[in-house]
Structure formats: structure tokens, C-alpha cells
Design a protein around this motif. Sequence first.
Motif, PDB file in Angstrom:
ATOM      1  N   TYR A  94       0.811  -1.216   0.000  1.00 53.21           N
ATOM      2  CA  TYR A  94       0.000   0.000   0.000  1.00 53.21           C
ATOM      3  C   TYR A  94       0.844   1.265   0.000  1.00 53.21           C
ATOM      4  O   TYR A  94       0.390   2.314  -0.471  1.00 53.21           O
ATOM      5  N   GLU A  95       2.066   1.196   0.513  1.00 58.80           N
ATOM      6  CA  GLU A  95       2.950   2.369   0.507  1.00 58.80           C
ATOM      7  C   GLU A  95       3.299   2.788  -0.922  1.00 58.80           C
ATOM      8  O   GLU A  95       3.553   3.962  -1.179  1.00 58.80           O
ATOM      9  N   LEU A  96       3.325   1.821  -1.838  1.00 58.04           N
ATOM     10  CA  LEU A  96       3.628   2.126  -3.234  1.00 58.04           C
ATOM     11  C   LEU A  96       2.368   2.409  -4.048  1.00 58.04           C
ATOM     12  O   LEU A  96       2.449   2.610  -5.255  1.00 58.04           O
ATOM     13  N   ASP A  97       1.228   2.425  -3.376  1.00 56.02           N
ATOM     14  CA  ASP A  97      -0.043   2.668  -4.070  1.00 56.02           C
ATOM     15  C   ASP A  97      -0.914   3.629  -3.270  1.00 56.02           C
ATOM     16  O   ASP A  97      -2.002   3.258  -2.800  1.00 56.02           O
ATOM     17  N   PRO A  98      -0.478   4.889  -3.106  1.00 58.15           N
ATOM     18  CA  PRO A  98      -1.255   5.863  -2.319  1.00 58.15           C
ATOM     19  C   PRO A  98      -2.698   6.042  -2.776  1.00 58.15           C
ATOM     20  O   PRO A  98      -3.594   6.185  -1.944  1.00 58.15           O
ATOM     21  N   PRO A  99      -2.983   6.021  -4.122  1.00 62.63           N
ATOM     22  CA  PRO A  99      -4.380   6.194  -4.546  1.00 62.63           C
ATOM     23  C   PRO A  99      -5.333   5.112  -4.024  1.00 62.63           C
ATOM     24  O   PRO A  99      -6.544   5.310  -4.014  1.00 62.63           O
ATOM     25  N   ALA A 100      -4.765   3.974  -3.600  1.00 61.94           N
ATOM     26  CA  ALA A 100      -5.618   2.893  -3.083  1.00 61.94           C
ATOM     27  C   ALA A 100      -6.299   3.307  -1.785  1.00 61.94           C
ATOM     28  O   ALA A 100      -7.363   2.776  -1.437  1.00 61.94           O
ATOM     29  N   GLY A 101      -5.700   4.233  -1.044  1.00 62.11           N
ATOM     30  CA  GLY A 101      -6.332   4.742   0.175  1.00 62.11           C
ATOM     31  C   GLY A 101      -6.308   3.799   1.352  1.00 62.11           C
ATOM     32  O   GLY A 101      -7.193   3.867   2.217  1.00 62.11           O
ATOM     33  N   GLY A 102      -5.341   2.873   1.392  1.00 55.98           N
ATOM     34  CA  GLY A 102      -5.257   1.936   2.510  1.00 55.98           C
ATOM     35  C   GLY A 102      -6.021   0.654   2.248  1.00 55.98           C
ATOM     36  O   GLY A 102      -6.781   0.539   1.286  1.00 55.98           O
ATOM     37  N   CYS A 130      -9.452  -1.952 -11.674  1.00 54.25           N
ATOM     38  CA  CYS A 130      -8.191  -1.495 -11.071  1.00 54.25           C
ATOM     39  C   CYS A 130      -7.245  -2.634 -10.687  1.00 54.25           C
ATOM     40  O   CYS A 130      -6.030  -2.433 -10.594  1.00 54.25           O
ATOM     41  N   LEU A 131      -7.769  -3.822 -10.441  1.00 55.27           N
ATOM     42  CA  LEU A 131      -6.926  -4.929  -9.973  1.00 55.27           C
ATOM     43  C   LEU A 131      -5.909  -5.369 -11.020  1.00 55.27           C
ATOM     44  O   LEU A 131      -6.195  -5.385 -12.210  1.00 55.27           O
ATOM     45  N   HIS A 132      -4.739  -5.757 -10.542  1.00 57.35           N
ATOM     46  CA  HIS A 132      -3.760  -6.455 -11.376  1.00 57.35           C
ATOM     47  C   HIS A 132      -3.995  -7.952 -11.184  1.00 57.35           C
ATOM     48  O   HIS A 132      -3.493  -8.548 -10.231  1.00 57.35           O
ATOM     49  N   HIS A 133      -4.758  -8.550 -12.091  1.00 57.81           N
ATOM     50  CA  HIS A 133      -5.055  -9.982 -11.959  1.00 57.81           C
ATOM     51  C   HIS A 133      -3.782 -10.810 -12.013  1.00 57.81           C
ATOM     52  O   HIS A 133      -3.586 -11.718 -11.210  1.00 57.81           O
ATOM     53  N   HIS A 134      -2.930 -10.500 -12.988  1.00 57.03           N
ATOM     54  CA  HIS A 134      -1.743 -11.321 -13.241  1.00 57.03           C
ATOM     55  C   HIS A 134      -0.472 -10.487 -13.150  1.00 57.03           C
ATOM     56  O   HIS A 134      -0.491  -9.272 -13.342  1.00 57.03           O
ATOM     57  N   VAL A 135       0.621 -11.173 -12.853  1.00 55.48           N
ATOM     58  CA  VAL A 135       1.939 -10.543 -12.808  1.00 55.48           C
ATOM     59  C   VAL A 135       2.779 -11.188 -13.907  1.00 55.48           C
ATOM     60  O   VAL A 135       3.040 -12.396 -13.876  1.00 55.48           O
ATOM     61  N   PHE A 136       3.193 -10.394 -14.885  1.00 52.71           N
ATOM     62  CA  PHE A 136       3.844 -10.936 -16.081  1.00 52.71           C
ATOM     63  C   PHE A 136       5.363 -10.863 -16.005  1.00 52.71           C
ATOM     64  O   PHE A 136       5.936  -9.961 -15.394  1.00 52.71           O
ATOM     65  N   CYS A 137       5.971 -11.826 -16.679  1.00 52.14           N
ATOM     66  CA  CYS A 137       7.412 -11.773 -16.928  1.00 52.14           C
ATOM     67  C   CYS A 137       7.612 -12.019 -18.426  1.00 52.14           C
ATOM     68  O   CYS A 137       6.678 -12.397 -19.138  1.00 52.14           O
ATOM     69  N   GLU A 138       8.814 -11.815 -18.886  1.00 52.24           N
ATOM     70  CA  GLU A 138       9.094 -11.962 -20.311  1.00 52.24           C
ATOM     71  C   GLU A 138       8.792 -13.377 -20.802  1.00 52.24           C
ATOM     72  O   GLU A 138       8.259 -13.571 -21.898  1.00 52.24           O
TER      73      GLU A 138
END
Length: 267
Positions: free
Chosen positions: A221-229, A245-253
Amino acid sequence: SNSLCKREVDKIKMFVIIDKTRQDKTRQDKTSIRALLKKSKFLRSCVNKIRSLRNNFRYRQVWKKYIALFRSKHGLEVGGPSGIFAPIYSKCASCDGVNFNANTIWWQKGSSDKYSYNSHILGDMYIADAVNMSCLPSEKYDFVISSNNLEHIANPIKALKEFMRVLKSGGVITVLVPMKDKTFDHRREYTSFDHMLEDYENDTQETDLTHLPEILELHDYELDPPAGGSENFYKRSMLNYENRCLHHHVFCEDSLRKIFEYLSQIG
């Protein structure tokens, strides 16, 4: 000796204390700057112009060797507009836009049916989901571009298949995704290709919240202030189909490469 060891340990402790103090001071400075920007519309405007100039220069350097792929071509952007594509906008013949809603957290359509960036008309605007762009004919575009969008899609392979459908033979798809280590997703594991393939084969819908427990546990949450906690973030996440708004997946190359290899095989 024990005395020497103690001095070295004390040095490390002092370093940690000093470093922590610097971090706290940096946070305080950033908070003060944000408060000042909120109060002054003129100052906000100046800062945004400086950022825009800096980013445009940086982006032009990035795209310099690839710009020939887009020059005088007709394209489509999904989930934009995006400042990083400004050099492409300036060189292409046209660029239509697709967004899932007329009003999103990142973009508002307004009264015009045209797609624009910084008041410059690029092409036509379409309201459609990335996984179902049936409003667009097949093989219409020379290129398809999308930045920081794919991670917001629950069924990314289905979306990329649509990207390929509207692309002409010999066309170019350019997809940019966040670097995990630089975002609030840095505590999460990369999503495997097999998992995303399962989502595709099961026709997972955009209402899916399979990853929400993991996201709630590991989100920084510290890296996402707009989330509001955490509390506000949870409430927003439960309405994800409306706001995406959600990041469903985390991608790599590697996972992206496997996705495009799979799509090239199934046609």
C-alpha cells in the motif's frame, strides 16, 4: 576482539538509524510537496508540463529504433491513451482507441466520439471490452498497442487473441506490462503461463476475483497511495468489474513469450 566487533555492530546500527532518518525525511518532503501541489493549480500545471517534456524526450529515445514500424500506419490502442506512446501518435497516420467504459479512473471520454491525446485527435473512439472487440472488423489495423493494460484483464490470452484478430497480416502488436519489482506487486509471484492458459480454456470472465485473496495479502500500500489503505482498497476491489483497477496477473518476459507462441500456433 569483542571490542572491535562491538564497534562494527554499533556502526551498522548507526547506519541503519541514519538511513531510516533519511527515508523518513524523504517521505516528509514528498508529503509536503503533494500538499503544496494540491493547493496550487498553477504549480500543478507547471510540474505536469515539466514531466510531460521530460517523459516525451525519454520516450522518443526509447522508440527511435522502432518508429519505422508505425510511421504512416493505421493502428489501434487498447486501454489508452498512454504518454509513452506519444512518439507513435506523432508519426502514425491514425490511431483509434478502445476502452471498456466511457469513464474510467484513467480516462474520460467526454462528448466527442474521437480518440485524442493532449487535445490532438488521433482517430475514432470505441467502447468495448478488450476480450470482445466485435465492434471492430478483422484485419483492420497495421498495429495494435497497449500499455499497462494487460495485467488488468482476467483473461489475457483471450484479449491478445482479439488483438491478433483485428491486426492485418504482417502487422505489429506492442504490449507493455509493469516490471513487478518496481510496483506494488513486488511481493507477488509471477503468474505462470499454464495458469493463464487455464483461464483461457475455461473462458474466465472479467468478473473473476480468483486472485483477490493473494492481492489483499501481498499488496504494498505504501507504493499505491491512490488505493487509500487496505479497507478502501478492499471496497474498490469488490467493484473491480466496474473500475478494472486490480492487477489480476503478474507478467514476466517468459510468460508473455509463451502466450504469443501459443497464439501463433492456434492462429
